[in-house]
Scaffold this motif. Structure first.
Motif, mmCIF file in Angstrom:
data_model
loop_
_atom_site.group_PDB
_atom_site.id
_atom_site.type_symbol
_atom_site.label_atom_id
_atom_site.label_comp_id
_atom_site.label_asym_id
_atom_site.label_seq_id
_atom_site.Cartn_x
_atom_site.Cartn_y
_atom_site.Cartn_z
ATOM 1 N N PRO A 1 0.854 -1.243 -0.123
ATOM 2 C CA PRO A 1 -0.089 0.078 -0.047
ATOM 3 C C PRO A 1 0.882 1.287 0.044
ATOM 4 O O PRO A 1 1.980 1.308 0.307
ATOM 5 C CB PRO A 1 -0.698 -0.006 1.372
ATOM 6 N N MET A 2 0.390 2.292 -0.272
ATOM 7 C CA MET A 2 1.036 3.865 -0.553
ATOM 8 C C MET A 2 1.917 3.879 0.695
ATOM 9 O O MET A 2 3.026 4.382 0.436
ATOM 10 C CB MET A 2 0.212 4.789 -0.768
ATOM 11 N N PHE A 3 1.422 3.671 1.977
ATOM 12 C CA PHE A 3 2.224 4.038 3.035
ATOM 13 C C PHE A 3 3.180 3.324 3.507
ATOM 14 O O PHE A 3 3.811 3.458 4.490
ATOM 15 C CB PHE A 3 1.094 4.502 4.205
ATOM 16 N N TYR A 4 3.360 2.066 2.952
ATOM 17 C CA TYR A 4 4.477 1.242 3.001
ATOM 18 C C TYR A 4 5.537 1.190 2.124
ATOM 19 O O TYR A 4 5.747 2.324 1.228
ATOM 20 C CB TYR A 4 4.109 -0.018 3.100
ATOM 21 N N ASN A 5 6.713 0.581 2.265
ATOM 22 C CA ASN A 5 7.728 0.715 1.362
ATOM 23 C C ASN A 5 7.609 -0.022 0.033
ATOM 24 O O ASN A 5 6.506 -0.385 -0.208
ATOM 25 C CB ASN A 5 9.079 -0.064 1.857
ATOM 26 N N THR B 1 14.465 -13.650 0.245
ATOM 27 C CA THR B 1 13.511 -12.329 0.066
ATOM 28 C C THR B 1 14.345 -11.342 -0.279
ATOM 29 O O THR B 1 15.452 -11.164 0.325
ATOM 30 C CB THR B 1 12.546 -12.111 1.254
ATOM 31 N N LEU B 2 14.217 -10.540 -1.316
ATOM 32 C CA LEU B 2 15.055 -9.195 -1.584
ATOM 33 C C LEU B 2 14.020 -8.080 -1.118
ATOM 34 O O LEU B 2 13.076 -7.805 -1.610
ATOM 35 C CB LEU B 2 15.133 -9.358 -3.314
ATOM 36 N N ARG B 3 14.587 -7.380 -0.332
ATOM 37 C CA ARG B 3 13.874 -6.153 0.249
ATOM 38 C C ARG B 3 13.922 -4.983 -0.555
ATOM 39 O O ARG B 3 15.078 -4.727 -1.432
ATOM 40 C CB ARG B 3 14.647 -5.966 1.864
ATOM 41 N N ASN B 4 12.736 -4.387 -0.221
ATOM 42 C CA ASN B 4 12.621 -3.057 -1.198
ATOM 43 C C ASN B 4 13.052 -3.337 -2.841
ATOM 44 O O ASN B 4 13.885 -2.512 -3.262
ATOM 45 C CB ASN B 4 13.179 -1.840 -0.538
ATOM 46 N N ASN B 5 12.506 -4.031 -3.505
ATOM 47 C CA ASN B 5 12.911 -4.543 -4.918
ATOM 48 C C ASN B 5 11.905 -4.702 -5.803
ATOM 49 O O ASN B 5 11.270 -5.731 -5.533
ATOM 50 C CB ASN B 5 14.089 -5.592 -4.792
ATOM 51 N N SER C 1 4.689 -24.584 -11.275
ATOM 52 C CA SER C 1 4.161 -23.239 -11.367
ATOM 53 C C SER C 1 5.207 -22.450 -10.506
ATOM 54 O O SER C 1 6.140 -23.039 -9.653
ATOM 55 C CB SER C 1 2.784 -22.980 -10.697
ATOM 56 N N VAL C 2 5.397 -21.147 -10.995
ATOM 57 C CA VAL C 2 6.365 -20.237 -10.106
ATOM 58 C C VAL C 2 5.478 -19.061 -9.654
ATOM 59 O O VAL C 2 4.713 -18.473 -10.637
ATOM 60 C CB VAL C 2 7.388 -19.616 -11.338
ATOM 61 N N ALA C 3 5.249 -18.796 -8.330
ATOM 62 C CA ALA C 3 4.384 -17.993 -7.860
ATOM 63 C C ALA C 3 5.559 -16.591 -7.165
ATOM 64 O O ALA C 3 6.376 -17.388 -6.400
ATOM 65 C CB ALA C 3 3.474 -18.390 -6.942
ATOM 66 N N THR C 4 5.196 -15.728 -7.017
ATOM 67 C CA THR C 4 5.884 -14.481 -6.396
ATOM 68 C C THR C 4 5.060 -13.935 -5.525
ATOM 69 O O THR C 4 3.983 -13.936 -5.897
ATOM 70 C CB THR C 4 6.412 -13.383 -7.575
ATOM 71 N N PHE C 5 5.775 -13.520 -4.354
ATOM 72 C CA PHE C 5 4.785 -12.863 -3.473
ATOM 73 C C PHE C 5 5.709 -11.779 -2.572
ATOM 74 O O PHE C 5 7.097 -11.700 -2.869
ATOM 75 C CB PHE C 5 4.913 -14.087 -2.194
ATOM 76 N N ASP C 6 5.009 -11.020 -2.009
ATOM 77 C CA ASP C 6 5.601 -9.883 -1.168
ATOM 78 C C ASP C 6 5.628 -10.135 0.345
ATOM 79 O O ASP C 6 4.546 -10.546 0.795
ATOM 80 C CB ASP C 6 4.885 -8.526 -1.402
ATOM 81 N N LYS C 7 6.868 -10.292 0.719
ATOM 82 C CA LYS C 7 7.034 -10.751 2.238
ATOM 83 C C LYS C 7 6.544 -9.548 3.160
ATOM 84 O O LYS C 7 6.773 -8.499 3.005
ATOM 85 C CB LYS C 7 8.456 -10.809 2.557
#
Length: 136
Positions: free
Chosen positions: A7-11, A32-36, A61-67
């Motif tokens: 969301p907008m208020f996060y990184n 996990t690659l931070r802020n990328n 399958s290859v699934a991507t996620f935001d930690k």
């Protein structure tokens, strides 16, 4: 290149990916690659028997996620492929996959390198015996 899942208020998103079998069993999770939003992950190793039962044309399958630290991780998108497709595609300049969620494009994943080490394809005799065809 990903759409930002935060969301907008996060990184910016902290992406990682998982490889899953057709039965949705997780067989690999990247770092996990931070802020990328344009990650380049380190190489990893996956056992072929766990991923595709040794069948290089079996879909996974290859699934991507935001930690996320305080809530459930957000899915950023996924795609399906085979080992053979990745290897053949990466032999040229690479292969581009579109990440989707419910049919909507959410970004792209570009695979530059995919290879197999220590794999011996079944013999022609074994392939004929079991009615399978094997591609190089």
């Amino acid at each position: 290149k990903f759409d930002n899942a935060e969301p907008m208020f996060y990184n910016v998103s902290d992406p990682y990916f998982v490889l899953r079998t057709v039965g949705s069993e997780e067989v690999y999770r990247s770092e996990t690659l931070r802020n990328n939003l344009n990650p380049t992950w380190s190489a990893g190793e996956v056992k072929l028997m766990a991923l595709c039962g040794g069948d290089l044309d079996k879909t996974f399958s290859v699934a991507t996620f935001d930690k996320n630290s305080k809530r459930a991780d957000d899915e950023m998108g996924s795609f399906e492929t085979t080992v053979n497709e990745m290897i053949v595609g990466s032999q040229g300049s690479g292969i581009d996959y579109t990440l989707t969620i419910k049919g909507k494009s959410k970004g792209d994943v570009y695979v530059r390198v995919a290879n197999i080490s220590g794999y011996q394809a079944p013999s022609i005799t074994a392939a004929k015996k079991y009615g399978r065809s094997w591609c190089c």
